[in-house]
Design a protein around this motif. Structure first.
Motif, mmCIF file in Angstrom:
data_model
loop_
_atom_site.group_PDB
_atom_site.id
_atom_site.type_symbol
_atom_site.label_atom_id
_atom_site.label_comp_id
_atom_site.label_asym_id
_atom_site.label_seq_id
_atom_site.Cartn_x
_atom_site.Cartn_y
_atom_site.Cartn_z
ATOM 1 N N MET A 1 0.831 -1.187 0.000
ATOM 2 C CA MET A 1 0.000 0.000 0.000
ATOM 3 C C MET A 1 0.880 1.256 0.000
ATOM 4 S SD MET A 1 -2.947 0.976 2.751
ATOM 5 C CE MET A 1 -2.733 2.564 3.480
ATOM 6 N N LYS A 2 0.594 2.197 -0.877
ATOM 7 C CA LYS A 2 1.373 3.415 -0.998
ATOM 8 C C LYS A 2 1.106 4.342 0.188
ATOM 9 C CE LYS A 2 2.536 7.030 -4.283
ATOM 10 N NZ LYS A 2 2.209 7.671 -5.547
ATOM 11 N N ASN A 3 2.217 4.942 0.699
ATOM 12 C CA ASN A 3 2.071 5.874 1.810
ATOM 13 C C ASN A 3 1.290 7.112 1.369
ATOM 14 O OD1 ASN A 3 3.518 4.361 3.702
ATOM 15 N ND2 ASN A 3 5.474 5.131 2.955
ATOM 16 N N GLU A 4 0.427 7.586 2.254
ATOM 17 C CA GLU A 4 -0.358 8.776 1.962
ATOM 18 C C GLU A 4 0.424 10.013 2.391
ATOM 19 O OE1 GLU A 4 -4.553 10.884 3.331
ATOM 20 O OE2 GLU A 4 -4.198 8.771 3.798
ATOM 21 N N THR A 5 0.682 10.903 1.432
ATOM 22 C CA THR A 5 1.452 12.112 1.710
ATOM 23 C C THR A 5 0.558 13.183 2.331
ATOM 24 O OG1 THR A 5 2.979 11.658 -0.111
ATOM 25 C CG2 THR A 5 2.899 13.915 0.705
ATOM 26 N N ILE A 6 0.977 13.688 3.491
ATOM 27 C CA ILE A 6 0.243 14.765 4.165
ATOM 28 C C ILE A 6 0.804 16.119 3.762
ATOM 29 C CG2 ILE A 6 -0.126 15.858 6.422
ATOM 30 C CD1 ILE A 6 -2.065 13.599 5.841
ATOM 31 N N LEU A 7 2.138 16.246 3.769
ATOM 32 C CA LEU A 7 2.793 17.502 3.397
ATOM 33 C C LEU A 7 3.762 17.255 2.259
ATOM 34 C CD1 LEU A 7 3.215 20.569 4.251
ATOM 35 C CD2 LEU A 7 5.281 19.730 5.404
ATOM 36 N N ASP A 8 3.681 18.085 1.223
ATOM 37 C CA ASP A 8 4.583 17.966 0.076
ATOM 38 C C ASP A 8 5.109 19.355 -0.273
ATOM 39 O OD1 ASP A 8 6.018 16.907 -1.976
ATOM 40 O OD2 ASP A 8 4.316 16.497 -3.297
ATOM 41 N N VAL A 9 6.375 19.585 0.031
ATOM 42 C CA VAL A 9 7.015 20.880 -0.226
ATOM 43 C C VAL A 9 7.888 20.738 -1.471
ATOM 44 C CG1 VAL A 9 8.613 22.623 0.677
ATOM 45 C CG2 VAL A 9 7.001 21.478 2.217
ATOM 46 N N LYS A 10 7.672 21.613 -2.446
ATOM 47 C CA LYS A 10 8.425 21.546 -3.699
ATOM 48 C C LYS A 10 8.976 22.914 -4.085
ATOM 49 C CE LYS A 10 5.824 17.671 -5.704
ATOM 50 N NZ LYS A 10 4.881 17.261 -6.782
ATOM 51 N N GLY A 11 10.280 22.967 -4.307
ATOM 52 C CA GLY A 11 10.928 24.176 -4.814
ATOM 53 C C GLY A 11 10.716 25.415 -3.972
ATOM 54 N N LEU A 12 10.616 25.268 -2.669
ATOM 55 C CA LEU A 12 10.300 26.403 -1.792
ATOM 56 C C LEU A 12 11.484 27.362 -1.686
ATOM 57 C CD1 LEU A 12 8.360 27.782 0.235
ATOM 58 C CD2 LEU A 12 9.392 26.359 2.024
ATOM 59 N N LYS A 13 11.211 28.626 -1.979
ATOM 60 C CA LYS A 13 12.215 29.682 -1.829
ATOM 61 C C LYS A 13 11.634 30.822 -1.000
ATOM 62 C CE LYS A 13 14.757 28.834 -6.144
ATOM 63 N NZ LYS A 13 15.331 29.449 -7.365
ATOM 64 N N THR A 14 12.277 31.107 0.117
ATOM 65 C CA THR A 14 11.866 32.215 0.980
ATOM 66 C C THR A 14 13.037 33.172 1.125
ATOM 67 O OG1 THR A 14 10.364 30.761 2.201
ATOM 68 C CG2 THR A 14 10.944 32.852 3.231
ATOM 69 N N GLN A 15 12.805 34.441 0.799
ATOM 70 C CA GLN A 15 13.881 35.427 0.795
ATOM 71 C C GLN A 15 13.546 36.631 1.672
ATOM 72 O OE1 GLN A 15 14.575 36.351 -3.366
ATOM 73 N NE2 GLN A 15 15.332 34.287 -3.827
ATOM 74 N N PHE A 16 14.604 37.325 2.092
ATOM 75 C CA PHE A 16 14.457 38.526 2.918
ATOM 76 C C PHE A 16 15.271 39.658 2.304
ATOM 77 C CE2 PHE A 16 13.393 35.096 5.724
ATOM 78 C CZ PHE A 16 12.436 35.596 6.593
ATOM 79 N N GLN A 17 14.689 40.829 2.320
ATOM 80 C CA GLN A 17 15.414 42.024 1.883
ATOM 81 C C GLN A 17 16.333 42.465 3.008
ATOM 82 O OE1 GLN A 17 14.835 43.539 -1.281
ATOM 83 N NE2 GLN A 17 16.696 44.725 -0.829
ATOM 84 N N VAL A 18 17.640 42.553 2.719
ATOM 85 C CA VAL A 18 18.620 42.968 3.724
ATOM 86 C C VAL A 18 19.237 44.270 3.243
ATOM 87 C CG1 VAL A 18 20.696 42.345 5.002
ATOM 88 C CG2 VAL A 18 19.102 40.553 4.274
ATOM 89 N N GLY A 19 18.891 45.361 3.868
ATOM 90 C CA GLY A 19 19.374 46.660 3.398
ATOM 91 C C GLY A 19 18.728 47.013 2.069
#
Length: 333
Positions: A1-19
């Motif tokens: 039986m295939k595992n059921e995926t609850i969370l799937d994160v793909k290509g996540l990019k989080t950026q911050f402006q510094v100055g």
């Protein structure tokens, strides 16, 4: 039986402006998933992007200066990045809940424990105050409070650190969320209380069927709690494997360094190994492999191009030029 995926994160990019002109790539294109009932740990030094990953999932990145610029975060098949703020408010605490590192700053000092733990039940489950109080007291008992009726009326400052963390766990679990994110949940606690909290979290996971994303720098915690491990460095995933595979057969030099820095019962050494240098700032990552300046295996080609994350062995992924996906490694002599 295939595992059921609850969370799937793909290509996540989080950026911050510094100055004015600098962009900090705090999370820079990561992929991982969590199956139903599974505990996945994200490990790495401070500055690796672990907590920003957790805050990105919860849509709690302060904006400005932060912003999720790319990727998808699917919770039970629905992309949270496409949710409105109203939809996210309905999701937080109900489908996904977070246990923060320091409960004293996460719990509101002017409200009683009972008021705060019962809030998700009133907000999400639309329970009346009487029924919410009843269920809250039951939950406080479930997480190990011997005098739950009294604790219900007490304030955060009246509780010890371990008791406050239990209250945070109770709050996170009241609506039986599909996913619990625990960001360094035992860092501020002594080792005895730490063990009790970890046992409590795993026990509650079994009872509720929730999945857990554990954010930690403590590999001892990982060994005790996790099914799979995601190793992050400088905003990227550098290795992923089952907890047993990672401890027995670590591949990335960074992972090896982390494991070698742990004290071992069977070894009597005067000084533990350490990884030289520090995690580079997110606004000035080096060219090529981001770990190369600290790596004793570094070669010229390590600084030429960023290595891809490749599967090197069954369900074992690594981002390093020493591994080409064959499962045998590559000669670097």
């Amino acid at each position: 039986m295939k595992n059921e995926t609850i969370l799937d994160v793909k290509g996540l990019k989080t950026q911050f402006q510094v100055g004015k002109n600098k962009i900090a790539k705090a999370v820079d294109g990561i992929d991982f998933h969590i199956n139903k009932g599974e505990t996945v740990a994200i490990v790495g030094e401070s500055g690796s992007g672990k907590s920003i990953t957790a805050l990105s999932i919860m849509q709690l990145i302060p904006s400005p200066p932060g912003k999720i610029v790319e990727g998808s975060i699917e919770l039970d098949g629905k992309d949270l990045l496409k949710y409105t703020e109203k939809q996210m408010v309905a999701t937080r605490g109900n489908d996904v809940a977070m246990i923060f590192q320091e409960p004293m700053t996460s719990l509101n000092p002017v409200f009683t424990i009972g008021t705060q733990v019962s809030e998700p039940l009133i907000k999400h489950k639309k329970l009346g105050k009487v029924e919410a109080k009843k269920q809250t007291i039951e939950m406080l008992k479930l997480v190990g409070f011997p005098r739950a009726e009294q604790i219900y009326h007490e304030y955060p400052h009246q509780l010890s650190g371990g008791m406050r963390q239990r209250a945070m766990i109770a709050m996170a679990l009241t609506c039986a969320p599909k996913l619990i994110i625990a960001d360094e949940p035992t860092t501020a606690l002594d080792v005895t209380i730490q063990a009790q909290i970890l046992d409590l979290m795993l026990d509650m996971k079994k009872k509720t069927g929730s999945s857990i994303l554990m954010i930690t720098h403590d590999l001892g915690v990982v060994a005790e709690t996790a099914d799979r491990v995601v190793v992050m460095y400088a905003g990227q995933v550098v290795e992923m494997a089952s907890v047993k595979e990672l401890f027995v057969n670590p591949k990335h030099p960074y992972t090896v360094g982390l494991l070698n820095s742990m004290p071992k019962i069977e070894e009597d050494v005067e000084r533990l190994e350490s990884i030289p240098g520090m995690v580079p700032p997110a606004h000035s990552f080096p060219q090529g492999c981001r770990f190369a300046p600290r790596c004793k295996h570094a070669m010229d080609k390590c600084t030429e191009a960023l290595p891809e994350l490749v599967e090197d062995g069954k369900n074992h992924e690594v981002r390093c030029v020493l591994f080409d996906g064959s499962g045998k490694g590559v000669s670097h002599v």
